[in-house]
Design a protein around this motif. Sequence first.
Motif, PDB file in Angstrom:
ATOM      1  N   SER A 113       0.851  -1.189   0.000  1.00 25.62           N
ATOM      2  CA  SER A 113       0.000   0.000   0.000  1.00 25.62           C
ATOM      3  C   SER A 113       0.884   1.237   0.000  1.00 25.62           C
ATOM      4  N   GLY A 114       0.272   2.377  -0.259  1.00 26.98           N
ATOM      5  CA  GLY A 114       1.001   3.635  -0.177  1.00 26.98           C
ATOM      6  C   GLY A 114       1.352   4.278  -1.501  1.00 26.98           C
ATOM      7  N   GLY A 115       1.060   3.601  -2.590  1.00 23.76           N
ATOM      8  CA  GLY A 115       1.364   4.192  -3.889  1.00 23.76           C
ATOM      9  C   GLY A 115       0.479   5.395  -4.171  1.00 23.76           C
ATOM     10  N   GLY A 116       0.855   6.142  -5.199  1.00 19.32           N
ATOM     11  CA  GLY A 116       0.067   7.315  -5.556  1.00 19.32           C
ATOM     12  C   GLY A 116       0.763   8.136  -6.610  1.00 19.32           C
ATOM     13  N   VAL A 117       0.267   9.346  -6.768  1.00 17.79           N
ATOM     14  CA  VAL A 117       0.811  10.277  -7.742  1.00 17.79           C
ATOM     15  C   VAL A 117       1.524  11.397  -6.995  1.00 17.79           C
ATOM     16  N   VAL A 118       2.730  11.712  -7.435  1.00 21.36           N
ATOM     17  CA  VAL A 118       3.526  12.725  -6.745  1.00 21.36           C
ATOM     18  C   VAL A 118       4.338  13.493  -7.778  1.00 21.36           C
ATOM     19  N   GLN A 119       4.643  14.724  -7.464  1.00 17.88           N
ATOM     20  CA  GLN A 119       5.473  15.530  -8.356  1.00 17.88           C
ATOM     21  C   GLN A 119       6.947  15.203  -8.169  1.00 17.88           C
ATOM     22  N   PRO A 120       7.767  15.463  -9.162  1.00 18.87           N
ATOM     23  CA  PRO A 120       9.214  15.260  -8.999  1.00 18.87           C
ATOM     24  C   PRO A 120       9.745  15.979  -7.762  1.00 18.87           C
ATOM     25  N   GLY A 158       1.377  -5.583  -5.772  1.00 18.03           N
ATOM     26  CA  GLY A 158       1.979  -4.329  -6.203  1.00 18.03           C
ATOM     27  C   GLY A 158       1.131  -3.106  -5.912  1.00 18.03           C
ATOM     28  N   THR A 159       1.809  -1.956  -5.899  1.00 24.26           N
ATOM     29  CA  THR A 159       1.160  -0.665  -5.737  1.00 24.26           C
ATOM     30  C   THR A 159       1.813   0.298  -6.723  1.00 24.26           C
ATOM     31  N   LYS A 160       0.999   1.129  -7.362  1.00 19.61           N
ATOM     32  CA  LYS A 160       1.498   1.956  -8.457  1.00 19.61           C
ATOM     33  C   LYS A 160       1.985   3.305  -7.948  1.00 19.61           C
ATOM     34  N   VAL A 161       3.159   3.686  -8.431  1.00 20.18           N
ATOM     35  CA  VAL A 161       3.741   4.989  -8.130  1.00 20.18           C
ATOM     36  C   VAL A 161       3.913   5.744  -9.442  1.00 20.18           C
ATOM     37  N   THR A 162       3.368   6.937  -9.479  1.00 20.75           N
ATOM     38  CA  THR A 162       3.499   7.782 -10.665  1.00 20.75           C
ATOM     39  C   THR A 162       4.113   9.110 -10.258  1.00 20.75           C
ATOM     40  N   VAL A 163       5.194   9.461 -10.938  1.00 22.78           N
ATOM     41  CA  VAL A 163       5.893  10.715 -10.669  1.00 22.78           C
ATOM     42  C   VAL A 163       5.841  11.556 -11.933  1.00 22.78           C
ATOM     43  N   TYR A 164       5.143  12.675 -11.874  1.00 25.15           N
ATOM     44  CA  TYR A 164       5.084  13.547 -13.047  1.00 25.15           C
ATOM     45  C   TYR A 164       4.810  14.978 -12.609  1.00 25.15           C
ATOM     46  N   SER A 165       5.212  15.866 -13.471  1.00 28.89           N
ATOM     47  CA  SER A 165       5.026  17.289 -13.170  1.00 28.89           C
ATOM     48  C   SER A 165       3.837  17.833 -13.941  1.00 28.89           C
ATOM     49  N   LEU A 192       5.927   3.524   0.985  1.00 32.86           N
ATOM     50  CA  LEU A 192       5.217   2.295   0.656  1.00 32.86           C
ATOM     51  C   LEU A 192       5.304   1.318   1.822  1.00 32.86           C
ATOM     52  N   SER A 193       4.238   0.562   2.009  1.00 30.09           N
ATOM     53  CA  SER A 193       4.191  -0.440   3.069  1.00 30.09           C
ATOM     54  C   SER A 193       3.968  -1.819   2.473  1.00 30.09           C
ATOM     55  N   CYS A 194       4.571  -2.796   3.105  1.00 24.79           N
ATOM     56  CA  CYS A 194       4.359  -4.203   2.743  1.00 24.79           C
ATOM     57  C   CYS A 194       3.927  -4.913   4.026  1.00 24.79           C
ATOM     58  N   SER A 195       2.661  -5.248   4.100  1.00 22.02           N
ATOM     59  CA  SER A 195       2.137  -5.952   5.269  1.00 22.02           C
ATOM     60  C   SER A 195       2.283  -7.445   5.064  1.00 22.02           C
TER      61      SER A 195
END
Length: 129
Positions: A7-14, A122-129, A20-23
Amino acid sequence: QVQLVESGGGVVQPGGSLRLSCSISGHTSNAYTVAWFRQAPGKEREFVGAIRRSGGNTNTHYSDSVKGRFAISRDNAKNSVFVQMTGLKPEDTAVYSCAFATSRLIISRVWYGETYDFWGKGTKVTVYS
């Protein structure tokens, strides 16, 4: 049967951060290895980092691409392993998965996905401006 839930993925700026957590459930021994891998669209799975534990002996390892920016830790009371990601870059965009081995692996084996017995979805991480 060991089960892993990320858990913990998301969208974030550069330049941003995510944790992220792995239970982990189904494993009671204090000897294990937990690794984080990631896979970006159209690319092969890539090792991110790992934590190896046996009794009171704990070691962490990182790929060169994340060293100094990512930090892996564990919380035994919560049966969880975390990866704190800072200084995120667009090239960090991927699905991040945790993987589990029921022993403290020798260091030469931690880098390879085939070594691990159990995987989360899995958990998705997106990094974009």
